[in-house]
Design a protein around this motif. Structure first.
Motif, PDB file in Angstrom:
ATOM      1  N   GLN A  79      -8.802  19.773  11.009  1.00  0.00           N
ATOM      2  CA  GLN A  79      -7.910  19.593   9.919  1.00  0.00           C
ATOM      3  C   GLN A  79      -6.363  19.043  10.474  1.00  0.00           C
ATOM      4  OE1 GLN A  79     -10.072  18.198   8.604  1.00  0.00           O
ATOM      5  NE2 GLN A  79     -11.566  18.663  10.116  1.00  0.00           N
ATOM      6  N   ALA A  80      -5.244  20.242  10.946  1.00  0.00           N
ATOM      7  CA  ALA A  80      -4.390  20.732  10.390  1.00  0.00           C
ATOM      8  C   ALA A  80      -3.931  19.351  11.319  1.00  0.00           C
ATOM      9  CB  ALA A  80      -3.873  21.427  11.417  1.00  0.00           C
ATOM     10  N   VAL A  81      -4.213  19.362  11.851  1.00  0.00           N
ATOM     11  CA  VAL A  81      -3.644  17.625  13.701  1.00  0.00           C
ATOM     12  C   VAL A  81      -4.163  16.434  12.904  1.00  0.00           C
ATOM     13  CG1 VAL A  81      -5.000  16.719  15.807  1.00  0.00           C
ATOM     14  CG2 VAL A  81      -4.641  19.134  15.564  1.00  0.00           C
ATOM     15  N   LYS A  82      -5.416  16.289  12.299  1.00  0.00           N
ATOM     16  CA  LYS A  82      -5.655  15.287  11.253  1.00  0.00           C
ATOM     17  C   LYS A  82      -4.198  15.340  10.462  1.00  0.00           C
ATOM     18  CE  LYS A  82     -10.959  14.938  11.933  1.00  0.00           C
ATOM     19  NZ  LYS A  82     -11.411  15.113  10.726  1.00  0.00           N
ATOM     20  N   PHE A  83      -3.938  15.898   9.216  1.00  0.00           N
ATOM     21  CA  PHE A  83      -3.066  16.010   8.597  1.00  0.00           C
ATOM     22  C   PHE A  83      -1.789  15.611   8.829  1.00  0.00           C
ATOM     23  CE2 PHE A  83      -4.845  19.493   6.297  1.00  0.00           C
ATOM     24  CZ  PHE A  83      -5.514  18.903   5.545  1.00  0.00           C
ATOM     25  N   TYR A  84      -1.035  16.389  10.740  1.00  0.00           N
ATOM     26  CA  TYR A  84      -0.369  16.007  11.056  1.00  0.00           C
ATOM     27  C   TYR A  84       0.363  14.119  11.405  1.00  0.00           C
ATOM     28  CZ  TYR A  84       3.434  16.078  14.442  1.00  0.00           C
ATOM     29  OH  TYR A  84       5.083  14.979  14.861  1.00  0.00           O
ATOM     30  N   ILE A  85      -0.966  14.247  11.960  1.00  0.00           N
ATOM     31  CA  ILE A  85      -1.138  12.322  12.799  1.00  0.00           C
ATOM     32  C   ILE A  85      -0.985  11.274  11.312  1.00  0.00           C
ATOM     33  CG2 ILE A  85      -2.035  10.261  13.761  1.00  0.00           C
ATOM     34  CD1 ILE A  85      -3.850  12.503  15.486  1.00  0.00           C
ATOM     35  N   LEU A  86      -1.716  11.971  10.275  1.00  0.00           N
ATOM     36  CA  LEU A  86      -1.811  11.527   9.211  1.00  0.00           C
ATOM     37  C   LEU A  86      -0.183  11.276   8.489  1.00  0.00           C
ATOM     38  CD1 LEU A  86      -5.479  11.444   7.747  1.00  0.00           C
ATOM     39  CD2 LEU A  86      -4.640   9.514   8.821  1.00  0.00           C
TER      40      LEU A  86
ATOM     41  N   ALA B  53       1.313   8.208   7.143  1.00  0.00           N
ATOM     42  CA  ALA B  53       2.010   8.062   5.703  1.00  0.00           C
ATOM     43  C   ALA B  53       3.513   7.365   5.976  1.00  0.00           C
ATOM     44  CB  ALA B  53       1.533   9.359   5.044  1.00  0.00           C
ATOM     45  N   ALA B  54       4.423   7.879   6.337  1.00  0.00           N
ATOM     46  CA  ALA B  54       5.577   7.267   6.733  1.00  0.00           C
ATOM     47  C   ALA B  54       6.086   6.374   6.276  1.00  0.00           C
ATOM     48  CB  ALA B  54       6.492   8.714   7.374  1.00  0.00           C
ATOM     49  N   LYS B  55       5.732   5.612   7.619  1.00  0.00           N
ATOM     50  CA  LYS B  55       5.781   4.208   7.245  1.00  0.00           C
ATOM     51  C   LYS B  55       4.470   3.429   6.710  1.00  0.00           C
ATOM     52  CE  LYS B  55       8.244   5.009  11.571  1.00  0.00           C
ATOM     53  NZ  LYS B  55       9.312   4.748  12.026  1.00  0.00           N
ATOM     54  N   ASN B  56       3.363   3.503   6.419  1.00  0.00           N
ATOM     55  CA  ASN B  56       3.035   2.791   6.061  1.00  0.00           C
ATOM     56  C   ASN B  56       2.324   3.690   4.507  1.00  0.00           C
ATOM     57  OD1 ASN B  56       2.853   1.356   7.826  1.00  0.00           O
ATOM     58  ND2 ASN B  56       1.042   1.745   9.335  1.00  0.00           N
ATOM     59  N   PRO B  57       1.922   3.088   3.186  1.00  0.00           N
ATOM     60  CA  PRO B  57       1.636   3.669   1.996  1.00  0.00           C
ATOM     61  C   PRO B  57      -0.038   4.062   3.794  1.00  0.00           C
ATOM     62  CG  PRO B  57       1.720   1.693   1.708  1.00  0.00           C
ATOM     63  CD  PRO B  57       2.642   1.847   2.877  1.00  0.00           C
TER      64      PRO B  57
ATOM     65  N   ASN C 284      -1.303  13.711   1.379  1.00  0.00           N
ATOM     66  CA  ASN C 284      -0.391  12.692   0.945  1.00  0.00           C
ATOM     67  C   ASN C 284      -1.033  11.585   1.261  1.00  0.00           C
ATOM     68  OD1 ASN C 284       1.713  11.787  -0.543  1.00  0.00           O
ATOM     69  ND2 ASN C 284       2.717  12.565   1.103  1.00  0.00           N
ATOM     70  N   SER C 285      -1.498  10.428   0.204  1.00  0.00           N
ATOM     71  CA  SER C 285      -1.518   9.438   0.877  1.00  0.00           C
ATOM     72  C   SER C 285      -1.503   8.896  -1.400  1.00  0.00           C
ATOM     73  CB  SER C 285      -3.080   9.039   1.328  1.00  0.00           C
ATOM     74  OG  SER C 285      -4.298   9.072   0.092  1.00  0.00           O
ATOM     75  N   LYS C 286      -1.408   7.302  -0.817  1.00  0.00           N
ATOM     76  CA  LYS C 286      -1.576   6.714  -1.879  1.00  0.00           C
ATOM     77  C   LYS C 286      -2.973   6.367  -2.807  1.00  0.00           C
ATOM     78  CE  LYS C 286      -0.910   1.745  -3.124  1.00  0.00           C
ATOM     79  NZ  LYS C 286      -0.921   0.505  -2.957  1.00  0.00           N
ATOM     80  N   GLU C 287      -4.101   6.220  -2.070  1.00  0.00           N
ATOM     81  CA  GLU C 287      -5.811   6.409  -2.588  1.00  0.00           C
ATOM     82  C   GLU C 287      -5.949   7.210  -1.428  1.00  0.00           C
ATOM     83  OE1 GLU C 287      -8.408   3.187  -3.742  1.00  0.00           O
ATOM     84  OE2 GLU C 287      -7.649   2.785  -1.755  1.00  0.00           O
ATOM     85  N   LEU C 288      -6.637   8.512  -2.133  1.00  0.00           N
ATOM     86  CA  LEU C 288      -7.868   9.310  -1.746  1.00  0.00           C
ATOM     87  C   LEU C 288      -9.221   9.031  -2.110  1.00  0.00           C
ATOM     88  CD1 LEU C 288      -8.295  11.438   0.100  1.00  0.00           C
ATOM     89  CD2 LEU C 288      -7.932  13.167  -1.589  1.00  0.00           C
ATOM     90  N   ILE C 289     -10.093   8.888  -1.610  1.00  0.00           N
ATOM     91  CA  ILE C 289     -11.666   8.537  -1.676  1.00  0.00           C
ATOM     92  C   ILE C 289     -12.495   9.815  -1.373  1.00  0.00           C
ATOM     93  CG2 ILE C 289     -13.568   7.074  -2.352  1.00  0.00           C
ATOM     94  CD1 ILE C 289     -11.634   4.501  -1.533  1.00  0.00           C
ATOM     95  N   LYS C 290     -13.653  10.254  -1.899  1.00  0.00           N
ATOM     96  CA  LYS C 290     -14.432  11.081  -1.212  1.00  0.00           C
ATOM     97  C   LYS C 290     -15.819  10.549  -1.424  1.00  0.00           C
ATOM     98  CE  LYS C 290     -11.649  13.738  -3.995  1.00  0.00           C
ATOM     99  NZ  LYS C 290     -10.712  15.697  -4.666  1.00  0.00           N
ATOM    100  N   LYS C 291     -15.969  10.427  -0.124  1.00  0.00           N
ATOM    101  CA  LYS C 291     -17.495  10.272  -0.482  1.00  0.00           C
ATOM    102  C   LYS C 291     -18.640  11.599   0.452  1.00  0.00           C
ATOM    103  CE  LYS C 291     -17.339   4.972  -0.418  1.00  0.00           C
ATOM    104  NZ  LYS C 291     -17.613   4.105   0.191  1.00  0.00           N
ATOM    105  N   VAL C 292     -20.090  11.436  -0.892  1.00  0.00           N
ATOM    106  CA  VAL C 292     -21.285  12.164  -0.326  1.00  0.00           C
ATOM    107  C   VAL C 292     -22.173  11.462  -0.039  1.00  0.00           C
ATOM    108  CG1 VAL C 292     -22.391  14.573  -0.431  1.00  0.00           C
ATOM    109  CG2 VAL C 292     -20.253  14.709  -1.194  1.00  0.00           C
ATOM    110  N   VAL C 293     -22.904  11.152   0.988  1.00  0.00           N
ATOM    111  CA  VAL C 293     -24.133  11.033   1.058  1.00  0.00           C
ATOM    112  C   VAL C 293     -25.223  11.956   2.028  1.00  0.00           C
ATOM    113  CG1 VAL C 293     -24.678   8.590   2.142  1.00  0.00           C
ATOM    114  CG2 VAL C 293     -22.357   8.735   2.079  1.00  0.00           C
TER     115      VAL C 293
END
Length: 185
Positions: free
Chosen positions: A29-36, A40-44, A73-82
């Motif tokens: 998860q920490a690696v994903k946060f770093y990449i995103l 996100a610094a360039k794009n919402p 830290n995103s413009k929009e966050l959607i959480k889905k549980v299927v």
């Protein structure tokens, strides 16, 4: 714009359900946060967290995504549980909805040298409709991870050119990117 990174807006992140967070899960998860954060610094970004679970796990999975979602830290966050027993098909069905990037976390089971990750992850990488499919494999890394050495195998295809662009985007000035050209003869 021809830039792959500049065109990332919608990101799908399948999240494996777990009651207790293990160390590798947290590092992934920490690696994903770093990449995103870099993207996100360039794009919402619009980020969708997706967890595919059994009926019994549904409420706990919603709580897990609520906790995990606080880190993005995103413009929009959607959480889905299927609710389903078929993780691959559920993720692929969601990925059909015009995502620019599918970001997977994986743990190598160590059972096979032919597979970097799990059969589910391998299947998702092969069948992903997203322009970018990133697989985060975290093992023995520190919490404040950032790339130091990035290896990009290329073969001249559009996909390998995109992979090289993504690697240079992630790398800082002091980081090393190694391009490995694979030639079959």
């Amino acid at each position: 714009d021809m830039s792959l990174v500049k065109n990332i807006y919608k990101v799908l992140i399948p999240v494996r359900f777990q009651v207790e967070k293990d160390y590798v899960f947290m590092l992934t998860q920490a690696v994903k946060f770093y990449i995103l954060e870099k993207i996100a610094a360039k794009n919402p970004l619009s980020i969708t967290l997706l967890s595919v679970v059994s009926k019994e796990q549904k409420e706990e999975a919603k709580k897990m995504l609520d906790v995990l979602g606080k880190n993005f830290n995103s413009k929009e966050l959607i959480k889905k549980v299927v609710e389903s027993n078929d993780v691959s098909n559920q993720v692929l069905n969601e990925a059909q909805k015009d995502y620019d990037m599918l970001m997977l976390g994986t743990v190598n089971s160590g059972k096979s040298s032919e597979s970097l990750s799990s059969p589910v992850t391998d299947s998702l990488v092969r069948l992903s409709p997203s322009p970018i499919t990133a697989v985060v494999y975290a093992k023995d890394i520190q919490e404040n991870w950032k790339p130091k050495n990035i290896l990009v195998p290329i073969n001249g295809s559009v996909a390998s050119r995109n992979a090289a662009e993504f690697a240079y985007f992630l790398a800082g000035q002091e980081d090393q990117v190694t391009i490995l050209n694979i030639i079959f003869s």
